[in-house]
Design a protein around this motif. Sequence first.
Motif, short mmCIF file in Angstrom:
data_model
loop_
_atom_site.label_atom_id
_atom_site.label_comp_id
_atom_site.label_asym_id
_atom_site.label_seq_id
_atom_site.Cartn_x
_atom_site.Cartn_y
_atom_site.Cartn_z
N ARG A 37 0.82 -1.22 0.00
CA ARG A 37 0.00 0.00 0.00
C ARG A 37 0.85 1.27 0.00
O ARG A 37 0.67 2.16 -0.86
CB ARG A 37 -0.94 0.00 1.20
CG ARG A 37 -1.90 1.19 1.25
CD ARG A 37 -2.80 1.10 2.47
NE ARG A 37 -3.85 2.09 2.42
CZ ARG A 37 -3.73 3.36 2.82
NH1 ARG A 37 -2.57 3.76 3.32
NH2 ARG A 37 -4.75 4.20 2.73
N GLU A 38 1.76 1.38 0.94
CA GLU A 38 2.55 2.61 1.06
C GLU A 38 3.45 2.81 -0.15
O GLU A 38 3.65 3.94 -0.62
CB GLU A 38 3.38 2.58 2.35
CG GLU A 38 2.54 2.49 3.61
CD GLU A 38 1.50 3.60 3.69
OE1 GLU A 38 1.81 4.74 3.26
OE2 GLU A 38 0.38 3.35 4.17
N ASP B 295 -6.91 6.99 0.48
CA ASP B 295 -5.90 8.00 0.76
C ASP B 295 -6.43 9.40 0.45
O ASP B 295 -6.18 10.34 1.22
CB ASP B 295 -4.65 7.71 -0.07
CG ASP B 295 -3.55 8.73 0.15
OD1 ASP B 295 -3.00 8.76 1.27
OD2 ASP B 295 -3.26 9.50 -0.78
#
Length: 450
Positions: free
Chosen positions: A203-204, A237
């Motif tokens: 994800r990051e 996000d």
Amino acid sequence: NRKYNEVDTVALTARFSALRASGGGEVQLRENYGPHGARQVESLAAAAGLHFKRYGRGTNTVLVTSTEPLPNYRPELDARHGTRQAEVALDDAEAARLEAALRRVGGAGAGGDSSTGSSDGGRTGGSGQYLPPHARREQEAAAVPDSWDDVPMADVLDAAPVDGGAPTQASARMRQRQLEHAHSPAAERMKEFRQKLPAFGARERLLAAVASNQVVVVSGETGCGKTTQLPQFLLEDAIARGRGAEASIVCTQPRRIAAISVAQRVAEERGERLGESVGYQVRLESERSEDTRLLFCTTGVLLRKMAGDRDLRSVTTVIVDEIHERGMYEDFLLVVLRDLLPRRPDLRVVLMSATLNAESFSEYFGGCPTMHIPGYTFPVDVRYLEDVLEATGHTIQPADSWGRGKAKPMAAGAGDANDISAPDYASPEYTTKYSAETVRSLHAWTGDEL
């Protein structure tokens, strides 16, 4: 051996220092320095704190150093692009009609000059060439009207929201709903499942890559979760940063059944009804609303949208899934998106493939970054026929007539049905691990029972 020009490091260092001191601009080098020389130029640019990109290949290579980030592709520097420019003489009446037409399609601002009007909102010049960010800012500053009374009210309403505006309030509501859902029992159970997917661990990395690059190629084996998770990451996000109302993410699928089923799954994971923040649109069918911020659609639907909005002004991110299938629509979409990127430096494109051919797509988009997500391995238990017979208690009779009055032939070498000695193909634990009934059934089995 090819002869390359030698890099004059002293002259280039001075030139790059002057560029950095100027505060804006770029330097284009068309000398044939070769691969090694290009790396030298890149090192000198990095040492001066400048951005560097290499466009074209071979003798058509152009090395660009700029004070601003550069796009992955610039058509005016591509010798294969084949752009042509020509001057056309217009009388006053024709010029007025052209200016009015440009204003109607949104290309020229109020009171703008038709010679510089462009449907890309000032990101390119009138000739269609790319303008660096600092040049765009100067152009936009020069285009500010003397009086806001001359600006159509529609342009004012479409402008960026101020504090307390409706879009900001909508973003705050979306963030609040996301926070409330995250603490619900259903979300906790779904989070446990999502965390088991390999895509969740990336994800990051994905968010960082998309934030700093126009195009990112993601490859991942089938079952890693990229189709359902990566679009969700981008939406979550944007909402968490208070930009949910401004987000418009479009994810294309090659087939309508995939677009519908994936949208249903993502909406379920978000704890929403289909058509709220997540929806789908296929030919002759859609499930979406004014609150939809993540839209799954077929490739043809997006191409049809681009026919009326060629710069995709209403879209912030385009995700093209299953690009490895190389369908006609998918390939055409990649061509259109590559030409669109210089006109939309704010647009983000994510290409997803289930195979490890990411390098070819990366090269097509000017060497954009790639990332790979490993597949998910499932535990495998081996079960044999004797295990099934042992577990179910089913027996096979050697003289079972199956209603036809005929006895079935015995398996070769089976011998007497009451003989429980191990066949030639059995393991050493054949008679010790399984019951006598299972062994007799295996002796009587001929394969017809399946």
